[in-house]
Structure formats: structure tokens, C-alpha cells
Design a protein around this motif. Structure first.
Motif, PDB file in Angstrom:
ATOM      1  N   GLU A  16       0.827  -1.210   0.000  1.00 48.09           N
ATOM      2  CA  GLU A  16       0.000   0.000   0.000  1.00 48.09           C
ATOM      3  C   GLU A  16       0.861   1.259   0.000  1.00 48.09           C
ATOM      4  O   GLU A  16       0.600   2.200  -0.759  1.00 48.09           O
ATOM      5  N   ARG A  17       1.893   1.282   0.826  1.00 49.40           N
ATOM      6  CA  ARG A  17       2.793   2.437   0.878  1.00 49.40           C
ATOM      7  C   ARG A  17       3.512   2.616  -0.452  1.00 49.40           C
ATOM      8  O   ARG A  17       3.631   3.738  -0.960  1.00 49.40           O
ATOM      9  N   LEU A  18       3.963   1.514  -1.034  1.00 51.56           N
ATOM     10  CA  LEU A  18       4.678   1.604  -2.302  1.00 51.56           C
ATOM     11  C   LEU A  18       3.777   2.077  -3.435  1.00 51.56           C
ATOM     12  O   LEU A  18       4.246   2.729  -4.371  1.00 51.56           O
ATOM     13  N   ALA A  73       1.355 -10.895  -4.936  1.00 50.51           N
ATOM     14  CA  ALA A  73      -0.096 -10.753  -5.098  1.00 50.51           C
ATOM     15  C   ALA A  73      -0.595  -9.424  -4.558  1.00 50.51           C
ATOM     16  O   ALA A  73      -1.501  -8.804  -5.132  1.00 50.51           O
ATOM     17  N   GLU A  74      -0.025  -8.963  -3.457  1.00 45.88           N
ATOM     18  CA  GLU A  74      -0.467  -7.691  -2.858  1.00 45.88           C
ATOM     19  C   GLU A  74      -0.220  -6.521  -3.794  1.00 45.88           C
ATOM     20  O   GLU A  74      -1.045  -5.595  -3.888  1.00 45.88           O
ATOM     21  N   LEU A  75       0.906  -6.543  -4.504  1.00 48.21           N
ATOM     22  CA  LEU A  75       1.171  -5.471  -5.464  1.00 48.21           C
ATOM     23  C   LEU A  75       0.239  -5.561  -6.667  1.00 48.21           C
ATOM     24  O   LEU A  75      -0.219  -4.533  -7.181  1.00 48.21           O
ATOM     25  N   ARG A  76      -0.053  -6.771  -7.116  1.00 43.09           N
ATOM     26  CA  ARG A  76      -1.012  -6.912  -8.227  1.00 43.09           C
ATOM     27  C   ARG A  76      -2.379  -6.361  -7.833  1.00 43.09           C
ATOM     28  O   ARG A  76      -3.053  -5.708  -8.647  1.00 43.09           O
ATOM     29  N   ARG A  77      -2.801  -6.635  -6.606  1.00 40.08           N
ATOM     30  CA  ARG A  77      -4.103  -6.110  -6.164  1.00 40.08           C
ATOM     31  C   ARG A  77      -4.101  -4.583  -6.132  1.00 40.08           C
ATOM     32  O   ARG A  77      -5.088  -3.934  -6.528  1.00 40.08           O
ATOM     33  N   VAL A  78      -3.015  -3.991  -5.655  1.00 38.10           N
ATOM     34  CA  VAL A  78      -2.911  -2.530  -5.657  1.00 38.10           C
ATOM     35  C   VAL A  78      -2.952  -2.010  -7.089  1.00 38.10           C
ATOM     36  O   VAL A  78      -3.649  -1.036  -7.395  1.00 38.10           O
ATOM     37  N   GLU A  80      -4.316  -3.350  -9.786  1.00 46.69           N
ATOM     38  CA  GLU A  80      -5.646  -3.476 -10.380  1.00 46.69           C
ATOM     39  C   GLU A  80      -6.621  -2.467  -9.782  1.00 46.69           C
ATOM     40  O   GLU A  80      -7.519  -1.985 -10.470  1.00 46.69           O
ATOM     41  N   ARG A  81      -6.430  -2.141  -8.505  1.00 46.86           N
ATOM     42  CA  ARG A  81      -7.298  -1.147  -7.881  1.00 46.86           C
ATOM     43  C   ARG A  81      -6.980   0.264  -8.377  1.00 46.86           C
ATOM     44  O   ARG A  81      -7.882   1.068  -8.628  1.00 46.86           O
ATOM     45  N   LEU A  82      -5.692   0.572  -8.527  1.00 47.78           N
ATOM     46  CA  LEU A  82      -5.296   1.913  -8.951  1.00 47.78           C
ATOM     47  C   LEU A  82      -5.538   2.164 -10.432  1.00 47.78           C
ATOM     48  O   LEU A  82      -5.702   3.307 -10.851  1.00 47.78           O
ATOM     49  N   HIS A  83      -5.554   1.085 -11.228  1.00 49.98           N
ATOM     50  CA  HIS A  83      -5.633   1.245 -12.685  1.00 49.98           C
ATOM     51  C   HIS A  83      -6.745   0.396 -13.292  1.00 49.98           C
ATOM     52  O   HIS A  83      -6.492  -0.424 -14.187  1.00 49.98           O
ATOM     53  N   PRO A  84      -7.978   0.585 -12.846  1.00 53.48           N
ATOM     54  CA  PRO A  84      -9.077  -0.196 -13.426  1.00 53.48           C
ATOM     55  C   PRO A  84      -9.312   0.200 -14.881  1.00 53.48           C
ATOM     56  O   PRO A  84      -9.166   1.366 -15.255  1.00 53.48           O
ATOM     57  N   GLY A  85      -9.650  -0.782 -15.686  1.00 49.88           N
ATOM     58  CA  GLY A  85      -9.955  -0.492 -17.084  1.00 49.88           C
ATOM     59  C   GLY A  85      -8.766  -0.062 -17.910  1.00 49.88           C
ATOM     60  O   GLY A  85      -8.946   0.531 -18.982  1.00 49.88           O
ATOM     61  N   SER A  86      -7.556  -0.373 -17.444  1.00 46.84           N
ATOM     62  CA  SER A  86      -6.359   0.067 -18.165  1.00 46.84           C
ATOM     63  C   SER A  86      -6.112  -0.745 -19.432  1.00 46.84           C
ATOM     64  O   SER A  86      -5.368  -0.310 -20.310  1.00 46.84           O
ATOM     65  N   GLY A  87      -6.702  -1.937 -19.505  1.00 44.99           N
ATOM     66  CA  GLY A  87      -6.434  -2.815 -20.625  1.00 44.99           C
ATOM     67  C   GLY A  87      -5.205  -3.681 -20.439  1.00 44.99           C
ATOM     68  O   GLY A  87      -4.895  -4.508 -21.301  1.00 44.99           O
ATOM     69  N   VAL A  88      -4.504  -3.526 -19.320  1.00 43.01           N
ATOM     70  CA  VAL A  88      -3.321  -4.330 -19.026  1.00 43.01           C
ATOM     71  C   VAL A  88      -3.762  -5.724 -18.577  1.00 43.01           C
ATOM     72  O   VAL A  88      -4.723  -5.870 -17.813  1.00 43.01           O
ATOM     73  N   THR A  89      -3.054  -6.750 -19.024  1.00 36.49           N
ATOM     74  CA  THR A  89      -3.269  -8.115 -18.538  1.00 36.49           C
ATOM     75  C   THR A  89      -2.279  -8.372 -17.413  1.00 36.49           C
ATOM     76  O   THR A  89      -1.062  -8.363 -17.637  1.00 36.49           O
TER      77      THR A  89
END
Length: 199
Positions: A16-18, A73-78, A80-89
Motif C-alpha cells: 500500500e505504501r509503495l 499478489a499484494e502489489l497486483r491487487r494494488v 488493479e485497484r489503482l488502474h481499473p480499465g487500463s487494458g493491461v493483462t
């Protein structure tokens, strides 16, 4: 990022901090000296050790098809939350094998990742990355220089070593950039970028 549980534990606990720290600096500010090398969109890009997704999202916004690999996994969740709809897989995975990832990619980016790999893993990781590139494809690696921190495994790797390992894997050196000051204001940290090309 690599498989060391100590390194991954650090990033998991600090996710979260990162997210706040990494997203406070733009993709353009971090990689400005390399932007002229990027191919025209559309092209396929792989971001290895994608962290909170700043670079992957910026590249997708430029019209690229982007796969982002991150073992924590924690960074992936951050991300996906910060960049919804980005089109990134977003994908799990780590060097040196990055299982399940298939090229060819026109660009492979490792931003602040390579310095986590121990010496014995680097030649195999370089061969794996070279094997993911399309003919003429670019491998962009940024290296944190200076005394490694004590809270996670890290190595001060000179750009010459990266270039030599790239050559052994069939890649030619296209550019090195001494980017100097750390974008986050850390006096003891400086950065180098190494650009390698297949063919």
C-alpha cells in the motif's frame, strides 16, 4: 522481482505504501531518456516486475498491448485497484523462468527489477528474456546503483555486466544512460538504464 521470499515479503508488507510512492512519479519522468526508442503502437510489451502498474498502464495508454508480470499478489491487487480499465493483462510470475509467458514481444521492460537477481540466476534470466523478444525487439533494464539497502536482497550491478550477459544471449547493446539522481529524492541512490536489442 525474483523468487526470494524475503524480497517478496518486503514488497507484500509494503504494497500500500509503495503504491503511493511509485505512483507519485510519472512513467515519462522515470523513463524519459528511453522514450524515443519505443516502437510505434500497436506493439506488444511485457512489463516484468510490474509493481503497482504505473509503467504498464502508461504504456497501455500509448496504444500498446501490455502484459504485466508481478510475483507479489499484494502489489497486483494494488495495481488493479489503482488502474481499473487500463487494458493491461496482469499475471503472476517471476524471473528467472517467468512461467506461462509467451512471446514474441516488441519491448520487454524491467524497471528496478534486475538488481534483485543473484549472480547465479542472471545468465539464465537473460536468455529467457532474449527468447521472449521479437526480431528487433528491445529489452529495457533500469538498474539501481549505490549501496544496497539492508531490508531486502539487492545487488549493485554495473551496466557493463548486463551488456555482457545480453551479448552472451544474442542481444546487442543499443544504449546505456546514466540517469543520475533518484526521482524519489534518495541521495544515496542513482540509476542507470541499459537497452539491448535482438538482431
Amino acid at each position: 522481482m525474483e523468487r526470494s521470499t524475503g524480497v517478496q515479503a518486503y514488497y507484500a508488507e509494503s504494497a500500500e505504501r509503495l503504491g503511493e510512492v511509485y505512483e507519485s512519479v510519472s512513467f515519462e519522468d522515470v523513463h524519459g531518456a528511453l522514450l524515443d526508442l519505443l516502437p510505434e503502437a500497436p506493439a506488444r510489451v511485457l512489463d516484468v516486475g510490474a509493481g503497482t502498474g504505473r509503467d504498464a498502464t502508461a504504456l497501455a495508454g500509448r496504444g500498446y498491448t501490455v502484459d504485466a508480470v508481478e510475483p507479489v499478489a499484494e502489489l497486483r491487487r494494488v495495481a488493479e485497484r489503482l488502474h481499473p480499465g487500463s487494458g493491461v493483462t496482469w499475471r503472476p510470475g517471476a524471473l528467472p523462468e517467468i512461467p506461462g509467458v509467451r512471446g514474441p514481444y516488441d519491448v520487454v521492460l524491467l524497471s528496478a527489477v534486475w538488481m534483485h537477481l543473484p549472480p547465479e540466476e542472471r545468465p539464465g534470466a537473460m536468455r529467457r528474456l532474449a527468447g521472449l523478444l521479437a526480431p528487433g525487439g528491445l529489452l529495457l533494464i533500469t538498474l539501481r546503483r549505490g549501496e544496497p539497502p539492508v531490508d531486502r536482497r539487492m545487488f549493485d550491478i554495473p551496466p557493463e555486466e548486463v551488456a555482457d550477459q545480453g551479448a552472451a544471449a544474442g542481444l546487442r547493446l543499443l544504449r546505456t544512460v546514466a540517469e543520475g539522481a533518484d526521482r524519489l529524492g534518495r541521495d544515496a541512490v542513482r540509476w542507470h538504464a541499459v537497452v539491448l536489442q535482438l538482431g
